[in-house]
Design an enzyme around this catalytic site. Sequence first.
Site, PDB file in Angstrom:
ATOM      1  N   ASP A 104       0.778  -1.368  -0.024  1.00 19.54           N
ATOM      2  CA  ASP A 104       0.124  -0.085  -0.058  1.00 19.54           C
ATOM      3  C   ASP A 104       0.850   1.376   0.179  1.00 19.54           C
ATOM      4  O   ASP A 104       1.826   1.384   0.685  1.00 19.54           O
ATOM      5  CB  ASP A 104      -0.943  -0.110   1.353  1.00 19.54           C
ATOM      6  CG  ASP A 104      -1.825   1.114   1.251  1.00 19.54           C
ATOM      7  OD1 ASP A 104      -2.581   1.181   0.281  1.00 19.54           O
ATOM      8  OD2 ASP A 104      -1.683   2.120   1.983  1.00 19.54           O
ATOM      9  N   GLU A 158       1.412   0.216  -4.845  1.00 18.81           N
ATOM     10  CA  GLU A 158       1.075   1.538  -5.272  1.00 18.81           C
ATOM     11  C   GLU A 158       2.210   2.342  -5.329  1.00 18.81           C
ATOM     12  O   GLU A 158       2.611   2.955  -4.509  1.00 18.81           O
ATOM     13  CB  GLU A 158       0.030   2.174  -4.340  1.00 18.81           C
ATOM     14  CG  GLU A 158      -1.373   1.352  -4.367  1.00 18.81           C
ATOM     15  CD  GLU A 158      -2.193   1.958  -3.322  1.00 18.81           C
ATOM     16  OE1 GLU A 158      -3.533   2.278  -3.684  1.00 18.81           O
ATOM     17  OE2 GLU A 158      -2.039   2.257  -2.226  1.00 18.81           O
TER      18      GLU A 158
END
Length: 881
Positions: A473, A510
């Site tokens: 993340d 990400e």
Amino acid sequence: MRTALGHWLRRDLIAWPANDLPGRPEDLRWQLSWSVRARLGAGKPATWQTAALALDPNGLGPELERRHPHLRGYLALRVPPGAASVAGYALLGQVAVSLRDQHGQVLCASGLQIAGVLDDLYRDAADAELGICWEDAPTARLWAPTAQTVTFLRWRTRDLRQPPVRYLMGRRPDGVWELAVEPGWKGCPYKYEVEVYSPQVQRVIVNQVTDPYSAALTINSTHSVIVDPGDPALCDERWLVTPSPFLEKPVDQVAYELHVRDFSIHDKSVPEQFRGSFLAFTCPGDGMRHLRRLAEAGLTSVQLMPVFDNSTAEEHPDRQLAPVKDWLKALPPDSPEQQRAIQETWGSSGFAWGYDPWHYFVPEGAYSSSLESAEGAGRILEFRQMVGALHEAGLRVVLDMVFNHTSESGQDRKSVLDRIVPGYYHRLNAVGEVETSAAGANVATENLMAEKLMVDACVHWAREYKVDGFRFDLMGHHSRDNMLAVRRALDRLTPDRDGVDGKSVTMYGEGWNFGEVAFNSRFTQATQGQLGGTHIGTFSDRLRDAVRGGGFQADLRAQGFGTGLFTDDNGHNGPDPGAKLAADTDIVQLGLAGTLRDYAFLSNSQHRLVRGAELPYGWSPAGYADQPDEVVNYVDVHDNETLFDALALKLRPGTSMADRVRMNALCLALATLGQSPVVWHGGTDVLRTKNLDRNSYNSGDWFNYLDFSLTDNGFGAGLPPEGDNGPYWDVLRPLLADPALKPSSADIRLAHELALDVLRLRASTRLFRLGSAALIRRLVSFPVSGTGLQQPGVIVMRIASDTIEPRWRGLAMVANATPHEVSQRVPGPVDGYVLHPVQAESDDEVVRRSRAAGDAFVVPARTVAVFVGERGLGSWAESAF
């Protein structure tokens, strides 16, 4: 002195900002002060020590400025040898720097940021094994270099009301405190009692804290629990004997993003006590039957949303709250009452996305099947049982990891790291406050032991649970070096020694560029375009936005290639939708070719030969990858609206449900039939809706509804939560109230079948997964792009076979996103091309009407058709097409 303007970088050097000084630097007198009793500025000067600092006119020097680019231009203050030699002692308490004039008058005083000097003093701790360690003599270890004392607290039983037994721990030179653990202590709750100076409260305090390396916890994470993950009682047999499914290349991955609770909480085919738990994956219910169908078609992996211990979900089943379903169902489809009721239970419902880390090494207790299994070691066994069941179904297991922030910092009761080593683990701004750009307390993984925590956690999940990959993340908040450190540690894992081949573990995340670390301001980030040669992928917002339309903060109704832009315009696309479609077509084509920066083709928007790096995506280049595995293609994930909801918002009003189903499959195909790894949002193949919710992290089971019985997608369940969606309610309300937008069971089943065909197409041939930029540049082309043959809303991709595919001399994919059948001419005859066997034998009667004739491919509306060139009809080089 609640600010921390200076940075103690090495035992002999402090950096100080050069701006806003109360005089010329050379005219000031600089002084370092420290007090183990935290008495600076109070009481008698005898309660603290001082040392004069010398201004170094040469500054920090190139090496320190390279390591700390955000401190470029800071002044360098040299710490005298005597003070430098006792730096470790000084850091046990309060430290500060004061600026004085020539008369000794204090002009400014501030605390110091100490991460740099701790890394300098205690670098050997990077090799320490932390937590409860079972190799050789069982030992408890905690890194707490600024602690004055550390006491191990052990509870004899699960009755936490009884006082614990106290054991004073011993300190090693590397800042690690340790204590021998008796084997008979297994199952006992424990904590560390840390006596430490806290800059937040400006005094020495005593914190009782759970172990950041906990392997198990009590309910709701109040205490750590002593367990040995290697205990045979915790080793499920299926998990032990079932090998991880083989993935030849990273580009072969097609992952299905699932939330553990969503997967089964509504599944009546799963025993009630297992719904929403890890053990639902071990049951032969609708969900596992669905995953097996996907796996047989070509799905390779399940990507689980965060499963480590989070700070939001209520773990005690008797304390979980939820509105009455029958009452919610009785409300109108566009009512605001459902979301109001859901919001009242937030934090007490058992539901959480999990992006609020508390303990990184422990499975989340809310996903346990019972209160008993949530207490202690039961979580370990049940998680392993889930992994074993997924491996047996032919699916690899990827974990979503969130190392960019913790849920809390400072003295908050759910803060762990910052109550053990205050001021170290979190990234601080220029005045010493915790940065929060990552929606929490940002973790400074550029610091040695914060990186170690990240590395150790990944190794733990790979070795102790046999997981097969990690999705990171906000990976751009980490450095490229962080990711390479994880990669190296995983690569060292071997089947003989560790039970897992670490080299086969995939990594992606990400790669967004924002916040205080943006544009490499603190380190070289793990962002898009900066991971060349690492085989670590980044999600591509390029293809996503070009297919769906819109983008960050754009009009919800803005269309893209896959949602009717220009060819079926809805009136919300600006002044020149034709030009926008040409640009989106270019970006989709580039995405199909791996988003490579050096891939060249004739551009529809620029009317010339362009490379991927020359195509614009906002202020960035559209092409950024050196290899196709550095990109992950997708059209929807847990963030933002589901694909079905995006189609509801963007397709022109009046578009039939049959056409919406086809556009769902077309969008999935554009992500899946490219050259990069792929992620599907769980349920996207069955028209999953969240009732137009753009951010369902706190929307509970009601708005995160998922039904693998293929009966009902749940559309029309009320207006989504007001916090993130309220400004758009006037747009959403008429859509939710429109019965024509609710699919039938037959629509859902057809969507699933079309999605299975997309997976079968990808799995059928290596041509969709060439695996190298060189092969893509040589074999992949877009023969009508930028020519007079190009039709708006149509893409033709040709992949030559060379020697890669023995059955066919090549293939052609034609994507027709328009609302009418097209006859798309190509430069040369297409004799010998036939519909791919998967589609020729499909239950989809529409795609079966696709055909090759003369110099054209004829493809029905809103359809992706794949044609294969039969061998024996001339070599590829001899073929005009």
